[in-house]
Design an enzyme around this catalytic site. Structure first.
Site, PDB file in Angstrom:
ATOM      1  N   GLU A   1       0.821  -1.202   0.000  1.00  7.66           N
ATOM      2  CA  GLU A   1       0.000   0.000   0.000  1.00  7.66           C
ATOM      3  C   GLU A   1       0.862   1.262   0.000  1.00  7.66           C
ATOM      4  O   GLU A   1       0.444   2.302  -0.495  1.00  7.66           O
ATOM      5  CB  GLU A   1      -0.914  -0.001   1.238  1.00  7.66           C
TER       6      GLU A   1
ATOM      7  N   HIS B   1       8.473 -26.820  -1.123  1.00  8.79           N
ATOM      8  CA  HIS B   1       7.870 -27.981  -1.775  1.00  8.79           C
ATOM      9  C   HIS B   1       6.699 -27.560  -2.659  1.00  8.79           C
ATOM     10  O   HIS B   1       5.922 -28.399  -3.105  1.00  8.79           O
ATOM     11  CB  HIS B   1       7.433 -29.001  -0.719  1.00  8.79           C
TER      12      HIS B   1
ATOM     13  N   LYS C   1     -14.232   0.211  -3.979  1.00  8.10           N
ATOM     14  CA  LYS C   1     -15.288   0.613  -3.029  1.00  8.10           C
ATOM     15  C   LYS C   1     -16.377   1.383  -3.764  1.00  8.10           C
ATOM     16  O   LYS C   1     -17.571   1.158  -3.537  1.00  8.10           O
ATOM     17  CB  LYS C   1     -14.705   1.513  -1.930  1.00  8.10           C
TER      18      LYS C   1
HETATM   19  O1  PA5 Z   1      -3.690   1.101   5.834  1.00 10.20           O
HETATM   20  C1  PA5 Z   1      -4.785   1.586   5.635  1.00 10.20           C
HETATM   21  O2  PA5 Z   1      -4.979   2.809   5.686  1.00 10.20           O
HETATM   22  C2  PA5 Z   1      -5.966   0.709   5.353  1.00 10.20           C
HETATM   23  O3  PA5 Z   1      -5.589  -0.619   5.259  1.00 10.20           O
HETATM   24  C3  PA5 Z   1      -6.991   0.860   6.457  1.00 10.20           C
HETATM   25  O4  PA5 Z   1      -6.394   0.545   7.674  1.00 10.20           O
HETATM   26  C4  PA5 Z   1      -8.187  -0.040   6.192  1.00 10.20           C
HETATM   27  O5  PA5 Z   1      -8.755   0.256   4.953  1.00 10.20           O
HETATM   28  C5  PA5 Z   1      -9.213   0.124   7.299  1.00 10.20           C
HETATM   29  O6  PA5 Z   1      -9.610   1.448   7.389  1.00 10.20           O
HETATM   30  P1  PA5 Z   1     -10.416   1.949   8.653  1.00 10.20           P
HETATM   31  O7  PA5 Z   1      -9.557   1.814   9.841  1.00 10.20           O
HETATM   32  O8  PA5 Z   1     -10.729   3.377   8.350  1.00 10.20           O
HETATM   33  O9  PA5 Z   1     -11.656   1.103   8.758  1.00 10.20           O
END
Ligand code: PA5
Length: 451
Positions: free
Chosen positions: A282, A303, A417
């Site tokens: 990310e 394996h 989303k």
């Molecule tokens: O790293 C990130 O920002 C995302 O993985 C969020 O943690 C994830 O989408 C969850 O978001 P939230 O804590 O707003 O529900």
């Protein structure tokens, strides 16, 4: 005191050598400055950089108090969250928690699987449980749906009043749906700071409460991170393993290695690998550049994926994460006969065999054209785990800046989303619903192959 983390770059050569990495020091200095002083892309999200400031002593105490309360009144903690609000806690708990030191922690809201959630709800029948609803935004669909399900189950089990006392909301300090719900319902709350993104939040209340409930020493976890952070004040790549790693992997990328594999010989680090994949995926996966972060668990995957790693397309680099000691002394016993030809190992500890497998694999993969390096952890305890997590966080921030991207945003995750909300007919998404439906209607028909 020596820190529990070190970095061995021996098998990166000849692809990337020491001189190349040290020649990159000016760029590393600049990235270091951006991480420690701001001025880079995404600099509003540097709240994780000093682990001594992520949670105040009062907050740590509040987390411990809540953990104690949950330990006293629950058999199970349902930790609800996804991505950065999930992976860090699971990584630490699975890596270092000892069974029986706290209630079982189960993880909900990390998928939309009916089977997974139905199964968890079934397993909770007749058990005392509490909920930690973790969402910074408070609007993420997966945890929001799971929170409805488990809150409903809890209220039906112990009544609304009692349920309120068994719910903690870990969310933004002032805004968002979960904050409002918590205020309205009177839930206990823990705050997620504005300047800490999900994937850098394991050492904040997001990770700390479930980790403390599982009986892991959060003081030691934080101390490990703090000590590595203090050592990272020195940006010299020859003295800073996190920066050497960050610089070396940038060279590898520039030389055409586009997949980085996190490889461990300890299955209990499985979720550390999952956490690492999110951290780097990310943080760096944007602008159509950067490594694809993958992981293997060895020797298991030798394996299955071993063949590919040894002789597949030469675009991979491997980062081993090795625990050097602390394993129980499980010795290979003698047997009545030597049909399995293992007599030469009688009295040898299994840990030693695993270590030999690591050395053998690293050498074989190097010979097969896979530049690889190793992050060593002295042992698998809370202190070393805090050190390891921070090592990777710091390396990731610096590496992202070396790549010229913003390591702290994730604009790409919105695309699915928007489509999902459009397909489900979420209010205020009417235009998107129309657009998605039109696109679906325009798709070629009869594209399914059936037997
Ligand atoms: O790293 C990130 O920002 C995302 O993985 C969020 O943690 C994830 O989408 C969850 O978001 P939230 O804590 O707003 O529900």
């Amino acid at each position: 005191m020596a820190l529990p983390i070190s970095f061995d770059y021996g098998y990166l050569a000849p692809d990337v050598d020491f001189d190349e990495v040290t020649s990159y020091q000016d760029n590393v200095d600049l990235a270091h400055k951006k991480v420690t002083q701001g001025g880079g892309l995404g600099s509003d999200y540097l709240g994780w950089v000093d682990p001594g400031k992520i949670v105040s002593p009062e907050e740590v105490q509040k987390i411990k108090d809540l953990a104690k309360q949950i330990q006293d009144n629950s058999d199970v903690l349902v930790s609800i969250g996804i991505g950065g609000s999930y992976l860090g806690a699971r990584a630490v708990i699975e890596a270092v928690a000892m069974p029986g030191q706290g209630p079982e922690v189960i993880f909900a809201g990390k998928s939309l699987s009916v089977h997974e959630h139905y199964g968890m709800l079934q397993r909770l029948h007749g058990k005392r449980f509490s909920i930690d609803a973790i969402s910074k935004s408070g609007t993420t669909s997966e945890p929001a749906i799971a929170f409805r399900l488990f809150r409903d189950a809890l209220e039906r089990s112990v009544g609304k009043e009692e349920a309120r006392k068994r719910i903690v909301a870990t969310t933004d300090a002032s805004k968002g749906a979960l904050r409002k719900l918590a205020t309205d319902e009177g839930y206990a709350t823990l705050n997620i700071a504005d300047d800490i993104g999900g994937r850098y939040s394991v050492l904040s209340p997001v990770g700390l409460l479930p980790i403390a409930v599982a009986g892991v020493d959060i003081d030691a976890l934080l101390a490990g991170a703090r000590d590595v952070a203090a050592a990272c004040a020195n940006p010299d790549v020859t003295k800073n393993p996190a920066y050497y790693y960050a610089a070396a992997r940038n060279f590898l990328y520039m030389k055409g290695y586009t997949i980085e594999i996190f490889a461990t010989f300890e299955p209990r680090l499985h979720y550390v690998a999952e956490w690492w994949k999110q951290l780097f995926g990310e943080s760096e996966g944007k602008s159509h550049i950067s490594f694809f972060p993958a992981s293997v668990e060895l020797t298991t995957d030798l394996h299955s994926m071993g063949q590919w790693i040894q002789q597949g397309r030469r675009t991979i680099t491997e980062t081993f994460v090795i625990v050097d000691g602390g394993e129980p002394n499980l010795l290979i016993p003698a047997a009545d006969n030597n049909l399995d030809e293992l007599d030469y190992l009688v009295g040898t500890s299994m840990a030693e065999v695993n270590k030999a497998a690591y050395h053998a694999t690293a050498l074989a993969h190097r010979d097969g054209g896979v530049p690889n390096s190793t992050v060593h952890m002295t042992t698998r305890d809370a202190y070393s785990m805090g050190a390891l997590l921070y090592f990777f966080e710091r390396a990731c921030g610096v590496s992202g800046y070396l790549m010229g991207i913003n390591p702290f945003n994730q604009p790409g995750v919105e695309a699915y989303k928007t489509n999902m909300f459009a397909l489900l007919g979420k209010p205020k998404f009417e235009k998107e619903t129309e657009a998605v439906n039109a696109r679906l209607a325009a798709l070629p028909k009869n594209t399914v192959v059936e037997f």
